[in-house]
Design a protein around this motif. Structure first.
Motif, PDB file in Angstrom:
ATOM      1  N   ILE A  75       0.869  -1.190   0.000  1.00  0.00           N
ATOM      2  CA  ILE A  75       0.000   0.000   0.000  1.00  0.00           C
ATOM      3  C   ILE A  75       0.901   1.233   0.000  1.00  0.00           C
ATOM      4  CG2 ILE A  75      -1.743   1.303   1.288  1.00  0.00           C
ATOM      5  CD1 ILE A  75      -2.731  -1.366   2.401  1.00  0.00           C
ATOM      6  N   LYS A  76       0.759   2.068  -1.036  1.00  0.00           N
ATOM      7  CA  LYS A  76       1.679   3.196  -1.210  1.00  0.00           C
ATOM      8  C   LYS A  76       1.505   4.265  -0.133  1.00  0.00           C
ATOM      9  CE  LYS A  76       3.017   1.226  -4.996  1.00  0.00           C
ATOM     10  NZ  LYS A  76       4.214   0.378  -4.962  1.00  0.00           N
ATOM     11  N   HIS A  77       0.232   4.527   0.228  1.00  0.00           N
ATOM     12  CA  HIS A  77      -0.043   5.474   1.311  1.00  0.00           C
ATOM     13  C   HIS A  77      -1.455   5.224   1.816  1.00  0.00           C
ATOM     14  CE1 HIS A  77      -0.026   9.047   3.790  1.00  0.00           C
ATOM     15  NE2 HIS A  77       1.215   9.310   3.404  1.00  0.00           N
TER      16      HIS A  77
ATOM     17  N   GLU B 169      -6.434  -0.810  -3.407  1.00  0.00           N
ATOM     18  CA  GLU B 169      -5.516  -1.427  -2.441  1.00  0.00           C
ATOM     19  C   GLU B 169      -6.229  -1.698  -1.115  1.00  0.00           C
ATOM     20  OE1 GLU B 169      -1.202   0.505  -3.444  1.00  0.00           O
ATOM     21  OE2 GLU B 169      -2.770   1.876  -2.803  1.00  0.00           O
TER      22      GLU B 169
ATOM     23  N   ASN C 179      -5.900   5.015  -3.650  1.00  0.00           N
ATOM     24  CA  ASN C 179      -5.561   3.771  -2.943  1.00  0.00           C
ATOM     25  C   ASN C 179      -6.789   2.893  -2.691  1.00  0.00           C
ATOM     26  OD1 ASN C 179      -6.969   4.932  -0.852  1.00  0.00           O
ATOM     27  ND2 ASN C 179      -5.211   5.198   0.507  1.00  0.00           N
TER      28      ASN C 179
ATOM     29  N   ASP D 228      -5.805   8.647   1.048  1.00  0.00           N
ATOM     30  CA  ASP D 228      -6.108   8.605  -0.379  1.00  0.00           C
ATOM     31  C   ASP D 228      -5.537   9.803  -1.124  1.00  0.00           C
ATOM     32  OD1 ASP D 228      -7.255   7.393  -2.645  1.00  0.00           O
ATOM     33  OD2 ASP D 228      -8.955   8.774  -2.564  1.00  0.00           O
TER      34      ASP D 228
ATOM     35  N   CYS E 156      -1.866   9.594  -1.352  1.00  0.00           N
ATOM     36  CA  CYS E 156      -1.515   8.514  -2.281  1.00  0.00           C
ATOM     37  C   CYS E 156      -1.570   9.032  -3.717  1.00  0.00           C
ATOM     38  CB  CYS E 156      -2.467   7.333  -2.099  1.00  0.00           C
ATOM     39  SG  CYS E 156      -2.052   5.902  -3.116  1.00  0.00           S
ATOM     40  N   LYS E 157      -2.635   9.794  -4.032  1.00  0.00           N
ATOM     41  CA  LYS E 157      -2.764  10.374  -5.375  1.00  0.00           C
ATOM     42  C   LYS E 157      -1.595  11.317  -5.670  1.00  0.00           C
ATOM     43  CE  LYS E 157      -7.837  10.263  -5.479  1.00  0.00           C
ATOM     44  NZ  LYS E 157      -9.051  11.111  -5.361  1.00  0.00           N
TER      45      LYS E 157
END
Length: 338
Positions: free
Chosen positions: A308-310, A327, A324, A313, A316-317
């Motif tokens: 999970i990148k961040h 995810e 996200n 939300d 993450c964008k």
């Protein structure tokens, strides 16, 4: 030497070109002991269009020990390494399951001619030392040769040293699949095709340092190199492998790109792995639609590494350019379905 000399004489008489292949007997018999034939050997190599070796180690040994400095550049220019390949039988019957017995059980297998060079005597010493250390060890010996009587005498009263004699490959494959480790500490080995055959059955190998199979793979990747006559080093490498496999439990991790984009293949692969008792892991971004096919793959998955990148939300964008949501949906599904 034998066939090479014939080719050399044919070229001398009829000017027919030839390629020469260098083997263990050329290096460790003719060049090493037949000193009177040294110049003949050099002439055979000199007049060949190409010199083929079946391992880097045999090439290195020949050049380091027997090729004169003034000819090295010329000979190196026309030298190449072409590894031996295994028979189609082994490729059609590849095994993916590693046999992992418990810590105190070790099943060793060695295949080859029962002669001094193949060094079965050292492996019998290893067997006896492992027994003293409390292991329940079995040693499968496959092959025939002039040392058979001597080896049987050394192994007298050892019920778990089994001499099978010469076997068909259909029987050999069954023994290999039940083996923890394949061992062949030959004194000399040009390549050692039997190492590759053992690897095709997911059996780790112990091979001789500085000989044919050495340096084909990173140390520890498929097994370990040893000094051919060092009982203590061989035992240390056996213990190293056993401890690693028992602590890790073994297993297969698929990663990417995004492995779940190949869900059909993964399902087939993971089913086979689970049939053979091998744990499975997927390293995924979770940025996929949770189709029924992917859910089916997850049923055969022991562990998911979810990237999970961040968690936020918007961040993450900002960070990677997309939401996200997929995810987090993936993470929620994993949580709800254990």
């Amino acid at each position: 030497f034998s066939a090479g000399y014939i080719a050399y004489k044919i070229r001398e008489k009829y000017n027919i070109r030839y390629i020469i292949s260098v083997r263990n007997t050329d290096i460790n018999l003719f060049f090493k002991y037949r000193k009177k034939l040294y110049n003949t050997g050099i002439n055979i190599l000199k007049n060949a269009d190409k010199i083929v070796f079946i391992s880097e180690s045999s090439k290195r040994e020949l050049f380091n020990k027997y090729i004169p400095l003034k000819l090295k550049k010329e000979f190196l220019k026309k030298s190449m390494v072409i590894f031996n390949g295994i028979e189609e039988f082994w490729l059609k019957n590849i095994n993916t399951a590693k046999n992992i017995s418990d810590k105190k059980n070790i099943n060793l297998t060695q295949i080859g001619r029962l002669d001094k060079n193949k060094n079965f005597e050292t492996t019998i010493k290893v067997f006896k030392q492992l027994k003293k250390e409390g292991y329940n060890v079995k040693f499968n010996i496959i092959g025939q040769g002039k040392q058979e009587k001597k080896l049987k005498k050394i192994a007298k009263n050892e019920e778990k040293i089994i001499f099978y004699g010469q076997l068909e490959k259909e029987k050999i494959i069954k023994i290999l699949r039940k083996s923890d480790i394949f061992i062949l500490p030959s004194k000399y080995e040009t390549f050692g095709l039997v190492y590759a055959e053992a690897l095709s059955q997911a059996v780790p190998i112990i091979y001789t340092r500085g000989q044919g199979f050495d340096n084909l793979f990173e140390e520890g990747k498929v097994g370990y190199s040893v000094k051919y006559n060092s009982v203590n080093e061989i035992i240390e490498k056996i213990n190293r492998y056993k401890n690693y496999m028992l602590l890790s439990g073994g297993g297969v991790t698929v990663t990417g790109g995004e492995p779940l984009l190949q869900a059909s293949f993964l399902l087939e692969l993971f089913k086979k792995l689970k049939e053979n008792g091998i744990s499975t892991c997927i390293d995924t971004s979770g940025m996929v639609v949770l189709t029924d096919l992917i859910k089916e793959v997850l049923k055969y998955t022991d562990l998911v590494l979810l990237d999970i990148k961040h968690i936020d939300d918007e961040k993450c964008k900002e960070l990677v350019g997309f939401s996200n949501k997929k995810e987090l949906e993936f993470a929620k599904y994993l949580s709800e379905n254990n």
